[in-house]
Design an enzyme around this catalytic site. Structure first.
Site, PDB file in Angstrom:
ATOM      1  N   TYR A 136       0.885  -1.102   0.162  1.00  0.00           N
ATOM      2  CA  TYR A 136       0.062   0.071   0.024  1.00  0.00           C
ATOM      3  C   TYR A 136       0.912   1.160   0.332  1.00  0.00           C
ATOM      4  O   TYR A 136       1.502   1.392   0.979  1.00  0.00           O
ATOM      5  CB  TYR A 136      -0.796   0.056   1.174  1.00  0.00           C
ATOM      6  CG  TYR A 136      -2.025  -0.899   1.162  1.00  0.00           C
ATOM      7  CD1 TYR A 136      -2.317  -1.819   0.207  1.00  0.00           C
ATOM      8  CD2 TYR A 136      -2.767  -1.470   2.355  1.00  0.00           C
ATOM      9  CE1 TYR A 136      -3.084  -2.908  -0.073  1.00  0.00           C
ATOM     10  CE2 TYR A 136      -3.602  -2.460   2.500  1.00  0.00           C
ATOM     11  CZ  TYR A 136      -3.799  -3.105   1.360  1.00  0.00           C
ATOM     12  OH  TYR A 136      -4.738  -4.265   1.389  1.00  0.00           O
TER      13      TYR A 136
ATOM     14  N   PRO B   1     -16.005  -3.503   3.505  1.00  0.00           N
ATOM     15  CA  PRO B   1     -17.346  -3.574   4.385  1.00  0.00           C
ATOM     16  C   PRO B   1     -18.374  -2.649   3.616  1.00  0.00           C
ATOM     17  O   PRO B   1     -19.417  -2.835   3.822  1.00  0.00           O
ATOM     18  CB  PRO B   1     -16.904  -3.537   5.619  1.00  0.00           C
ATOM     19  CG  PRO B   1     -15.503  -2.467   5.699  1.00  0.00           C
ATOM     20  CD  PRO B   1     -15.014  -3.372   4.361  1.00  0.00           C
ATOM     21  N   LEU B   2     -17.548  -1.666   2.937  1.00  0.00           N
ATOM     22  CA  LEU B   2     -18.620  -0.626   2.326  1.00  0.00           C
ATOM     23  C   LEU B   2     -18.744  -0.623   0.871  1.00  0.00           C
ATOM     24  O   LEU B   2     -19.004   0.434   0.183  1.00  0.00           O
ATOM     25  CB  LEU B   2     -18.046   0.883   2.818  1.00  0.00           C
ATOM     26  CG  LEU B   2     -18.249   1.216   4.346  1.00  0.00           C
ATOM     27  CD1 LEU B   2     -17.343   2.317   4.644  1.00  0.00           C
ATOM     28  CD2 LEU B   2     -19.412   0.928   4.940  1.00  0.00           C
TER      29      LEU B   2
ATOM     30  N   SER C 147     -16.120  -0.721  -1.459  1.00  0.00           N
ATOM     31  CA  SER C 147     -15.546   0.797  -1.952  1.00  0.00           C
ATOM     32  C   SER C 147     -15.940   1.869  -1.693  1.00  0.00           C
ATOM     33  O   SER C 147     -15.949   2.952  -2.322  1.00  0.00           O
ATOM     34  CB  SER C 147     -15.039   0.405  -3.182  1.00  0.00           C
ATOM     35  OG  SER C 147     -14.498  -0.772  -3.495  1.00  0.00           O
TER      36      SER C 147
ATOM     37  N   LEU D 255     -19.480   2.549  -1.689  1.00  0.00           N
ATOM     38  CA  LEU D 255     -20.778   2.334  -2.395  1.00  0.00           C
ATOM     39  C   LEU D 255     -21.967   2.468  -1.406  1.00  0.00           C
ATOM     40  O   LEU D 255     -22.884   3.029  -1.192  1.00  0.00           O
ATOM     41  CB  LEU D 255     -21.072   1.083  -3.318  1.00  0.00           C
ATOM     42  CG  LEU D 255     -20.865   1.099  -4.878  1.00  0.00           C
ATOM     43  CD1 LEU D 255     -20.979  -0.092  -5.292  1.00  0.00           C
ATOM     44  CD2 LEU D 255     -21.921   2.170  -5.326  1.00  0.00           C
ATOM     45  N   LEU D 256     -21.663   1.642  -0.286  1.00  0.00           N
ATOM     46  CA  LEU D 256     -22.817   1.128   0.711  1.00  0.00           C
ATOM     47  C   LEU D 256     -22.672   2.482   1.999  1.00  0.00           C
ATOM     48  O   LEU D 256     -23.610   2.311   2.947  1.00  0.00           O
ATOM     49  CB  LEU D 256     -22.323  -0.036   1.335  1.00  0.00           C
ATOM     50  CG  LEU D 256     -22.753  -1.212   0.496  1.00  0.00           C
ATOM     51  CD1 LEU D 256     -22.157  -2.576   1.129  1.00  0.00           C
ATOM     52  CD2 LEU D 256     -24.325  -1.298   0.259  1.00  0.00           C
ATOM     53  N   THR D 257     -22.188   3.599   1.420  1.00  0.00           N
ATOM     54  CA  THR D 257     -22.332   4.541   2.588  1.00  0.00           C
ATOM     55  C   THR D 257     -23.642   5.465   1.841  1.00  0.00           C
ATOM     56  O   THR D 257     -23.996   6.352   2.613  1.00  0.00           O
ATOM     57  CB  THR D 257     -21.027   5.675   2.670  1.00  0.00           C
ATOM     58  OG1 THR D 257     -20.815   6.051   0.999  1.00  0.00           O
ATOM     59  CG2 THR D 257     -19.814   4.703   2.871  1.00  0.00           C
ATOM     60  N   GLY D 258     -23.881   5.103   0.771  1.00  0.00           N
ATOM     61  CA  GLY D 258     -25.060   5.688   0.193  1.00  0.00           C
ATOM     62  C   GLY D 258     -24.859   7.086  -0.547  1.00  0.00           C
ATOM     63  O   GLY D 258     -25.550   7.809  -0.910  1.00  0.00           O
ATOM     64  N   LYS D 259     -23.297   7.497  -0.711  1.00  0.00           N
ATOM     65  CA  LYS D 259     -22.951   8.754  -1.153  1.00  0.00           C
ATOM     66  C   LYS D 259     -22.685   8.750  -2.571  1.00  0.00           C
ATOM     67  O   LYS D 259     -22.540   9.986  -2.931  1.00  0.00           O
ATOM     68  CB  LYS D 259     -21.670   9.372  -0.217  1.00  0.00           C
ATOM     69  CG  LYS D 259     -20.458   8.661  -0.851  1.00  0.00           C
ATOM     70  CD  LYS D 259     -19.330   8.939  -0.043  1.00  0.00           C
ATOM     71  CE  LYS D 259     -18.077   8.160  -0.184  1.00  0.00           C
ATOM     72  NZ  LYS D 259     -16.771   8.768   0.256  1.00  0.00           N
TER      73      LYS D 259
HETATM   74  N1  LIG Z   1      -6.394  -8.063  -1.068  1.00  0.00           N
HETATM   75  C1  LIG Z   1      -6.443  -7.683   0.126  1.00  0.00           C
HETATM   76  O1  LIG Z   1      -6.123  -8.298   1.014  1.00  0.00           O
HETATM   77  C2  LIG Z   1      -7.413  -6.370   0.271  1.00  0.00           C
HETATM   78  C3  LIG Z   1      -7.970  -6.007  -0.844  1.00  0.00           C
HETATM   79  C4  LIG Z   1      -8.967  -4.701  -0.605  1.00  0.00           C
HETATM   80  C5  LIG Z   1      -9.093  -4.207   0.871  1.00  0.00           C
HETATM   81  N2  LIG Z   1      -8.274  -4.978   1.664  1.00  0.00           N
HETATM   82  C6  LIG Z   1      -8.186  -4.083   3.126  1.00  0.00           C
HETATM   83  O2  LIG Z   1      -9.545  -3.969   3.422  1.00  0.00           O
HETATM   84  C7  LIG Z   1      -9.810  -2.521   3.947  1.00  0.00           C
HETATM   85  C8  LIG Z   1     -11.154  -2.224   3.522  1.00  0.00           C
HETATM   86  O3  LIG Z   1     -11.455  -2.159   2.053  1.00  0.00           O
HETATM   87  P1  LIG Z   1     -11.651  -1.019   1.249  1.00  0.00           P
HETATM   88  O4  LIG Z   1     -10.637   0.309   1.685  1.00  0.00           O
HETATM   89  O5  LIG Z   1     -11.310  -1.498  -0.114  1.00  0.00           O
HETATM   90  O6  LIG Z   1     -12.946  -0.771   0.718  1.00  0.00           O
HETATM   91  P2  LIG Z   1     -14.177  -0.029   1.998  1.00  0.00           P
HETATM   92  O7  LIG Z   1     -13.840  -0.315   3.508  1.00  0.00           O
HETATM   93  O8  LIG Z   1     -15.424  -0.618   1.695  1.00  0.00           O
HETATM   94  O9  LIG Z   1     -14.244   1.561   1.342  1.00  0.00           O
HETATM   95  C9  LIG Z   1     -13.479   2.470   1.969  1.00  0.00           C
HETATM   96  C10 LIG Z   1     -13.788   3.709   1.224  1.00  0.00           C
HETATM   97  O10 LIG Z   1     -14.877   4.204   1.447  1.00  0.00           O
HETATM   98  C11 LIG Z   1     -14.971   5.648   1.776  1.00  0.00           C
HETATM   99  N3  LIG Z   1     -15.588   5.704   3.101  1.00  0.00           N
HETATM  100  C12 LIG Z   1     -15.030   5.099   4.294  1.00  0.00           C
HETATM  101  N4  LIG Z   1     -16.063   5.351   5.375  1.00  0.00           N
HETATM  102  C13 LIG Z   1     -16.804   6.414   4.866  1.00  0.00           C
HETATM  103  C14 LIG Z   1     -17.926   7.080   5.296  1.00  0.00           C
HETATM  104  N5  LIG Z   1     -18.184   6.657   6.761  1.00  0.00           N
HETATM  105  N6  LIG Z   1     -18.573   7.700   4.721  1.00  0.00           N
HETATM  106  C15 LIG Z   1     -18.199   8.178   3.330  1.00  0.00           C
HETATM  107  N7  LIG Z   1     -17.011   7.477   2.664  1.00  0.00           N
HETATM  108  C16 LIG Z   1     -16.461   6.418   3.373  1.00  0.00           C
HETATM  109  C17 LIG Z   1     -13.493   6.085   1.645  1.00  0.00           C
HETATM  110  O11 LIG Z   1     -13.086   6.553   0.322  1.00  0.00           O
HETATM  111  P3  LIG Z   1     -13.573   7.866  -0.316  1.00  0.00           P
HETATM  112  O12 LIG Z   1     -13.776   8.991   0.794  1.00  0.00           O
HETATM  113  O13 LIG Z   1     -12.625   8.143  -1.348  1.00  0.00           O
HETATM  114  O14 LIG Z   1     -14.874   7.363  -1.013  1.00  0.00           O
HETATM  115  C18 LIG Z   1     -12.761   4.847   1.969  1.00  0.00           C
HETATM  116  O15 LIG Z   1     -11.331   4.711   1.415  1.00  0.00           O
HETATM  117  C19 LIG Z   1      -8.438  -1.861   3.056  1.00  0.00           C
HETATM  118  O16 LIG Z   1      -8.608  -0.683   3.523  1.00  0.00           O
HETATM  119  C20 LIG Z   1      -7.472  -2.823   3.134  1.00  0.00           C
HETATM  120  O17 LIG Z   1      -6.848  -2.848   4.641  1.00  0.00           O
HETATM  121  C21 LIG Z   1      -7.437  -5.925   1.536  1.00  0.00           C
END
Ligand SMILES: NC(=O)c1ccc[n+]([C@@H]2O[C@H](COP(=O)([O-])OP(=O)(O)OC[C@H]3O[C@@H](n4cnc5c(N)ncnc54)[C@H](OP(=O)(O)O)[C@@H]3O)[C@@H](O)[C@H]2O)c1
Length: 327
Positions: A56, A202-203, A205, A207-211
């Protein structure tokens, strides 16, 4: 905040933890000051578990976490990952020399003597047919370089294969309202074997924040712009592999189900934590306000049964046919 035991480790980890991919890179513009502020806010709110990876931001995320650790006295558990520095990314590359070098580099980046948890970073499935890889991890444990190891996987089959190895303490897998297959056989097997489950994306990427809407724009260096069809890495890592328009329509159907007093992000996270097999969710967050929103999910009331049923019905009709059998 609430805490659950992480599989075979002795770690009690926050049910809402912190995913540190976005603060490393590949998610558009970030500022280290804001990322560090988000990490501090998480610790303020009781988060004690952070998921990161050596790739990362090529170590940027790990180094930020090292700074956080210097600035805070609270005990923190940091899970990193190894394997994705390989180029080409082959099963053969998961050998003693490379894994040892990756671990040494993460030790340096994180400024520690021993890594709390190292996860193989979505390796090719053939790695699970090479018991010697897990032998190397056992040896790194014996040497004290790592305390525990686990895997991060793309597919349910990889997860099932991985937990045949008794040393595997945890599995990280995509599990969210739009990606439900892990909750079948895998959850049962993981619980029977006392393996912790880290729910990533969990969100979905964000999308599931609804924003988001059809007008949402993503910067060129944001994977939500360049990996929609799996151009750079597994398609499932971006929006859970669901076509953006289809997902937006499903989000609109979810919106009326969100109870009063809850944000949609909290609703999505709470839904995951309904399953006791899941140790924690690891939402990514770039700003303190996102951390505030996400962490509040831990203490929200359980979702009503009728809401859970409505989510299942939506998944069965709108989402399952598109993704269920792919991962
Ligand atoms: N291959 C792997 O092992 C792998 C792959 C993917 C992820 N991961 C791990 O899993 C973690 C979580 O997955 P992810 O980060 O891909 O996806 P996620 O947690 O579903 O989405 C995160 C993104 O959503 C937005 N967000 C987060 N909280 C919010 C809120 N309360 N309100 C509005 N927007 C919000 C932010 O981006 P914006 O503000 O830019 O919209 C944030 O970067 C990663 O950080 C990583 O540690 C591991």
């Amino acid at each position: 905040m609430k805490y659950r035991l992480l599989g075979k480790t002795q770690y009690q980890v926050s049910t809402v933890s912190f995913g540190a991919w976005a603060i490393g890179g590949t998610w558009g513009t970030i500022s280290d000051d804001e990322s560090l502020a988000a990490l501090h806010r998480a610790v303020d709110l009781g988060v004690n578990f952070i998921d990161t990876a050596d790739v990362y931001g090529d170590g940027r995320s790990e180094r930020l976490i090292a700074r956080l650790r210097q600035e805070r006295k609270e005990p923190l558990i940091v899970a990193t990952k190894a394997g994705r520095r390989l180029n080409p990314h082959t099963a053969e590359g998961y050998n003693r020399t490379n894994l040892t070098a990756f671990v040494e580099r993460s030790l340096k980046n994180l400024a520690v003597d021993s890594l709390d948890l190292v996860q193989l970073h979505c390796p090719p499935i053939d790695v699970y047919y090479r018991p010697e890889v897990f032998g190397v991890l056992d040896d790194l444990k014996t040497q004290g370089k790592i305390r525990h190891y686990g895997v991060s996987v793309e597919r349910v089959e990889e997860a099932l294969k991985a937990i045949e190895f008794p040393g595997v303490a945890s599995v990280q897998i995509i599990y969210n309202i739009f990606r439900q297959r892990p909750a079948g056989l895998f959850f049962r097997e993981a619980q029977a074997k006392n393996v912790g489950i880290l729910a990533r994306l969990p969100l979905s990427s964000g999308l599931l924040t609804g924003k988001m809407s059809l007008d949402s724009k993503f910067e060129a260096d944001d994977h939500r712009s360049f990996n929609r069809n799996g151009e750079a890495f597994d398609k499932g890592e971006t929006f859970s592999g669901i076509d953006f328009e289809t997902a937006l329509k499903a989000v609109e159907q979810l919106r009326p189900l969100v109870p009063n007093g809850m944000t949609m992000a909290q609703f999505a996270l709470k839904w995951i934590l309904t399953r006791r097999e899941v140790t924690c969710v690891i939402p990514g967050a770039k700003r303190p306000a996102q951390v505030d929103d996400n962490c509040a999910a831990a203490d929200q009331l359980e979702l009503p049964e009728s809401t859970l049923e409505a989510i299942q019905a939506l998944y069965a009709t709108r989402i399952k046919p598109l993704v269920h059998d792919l991962w």
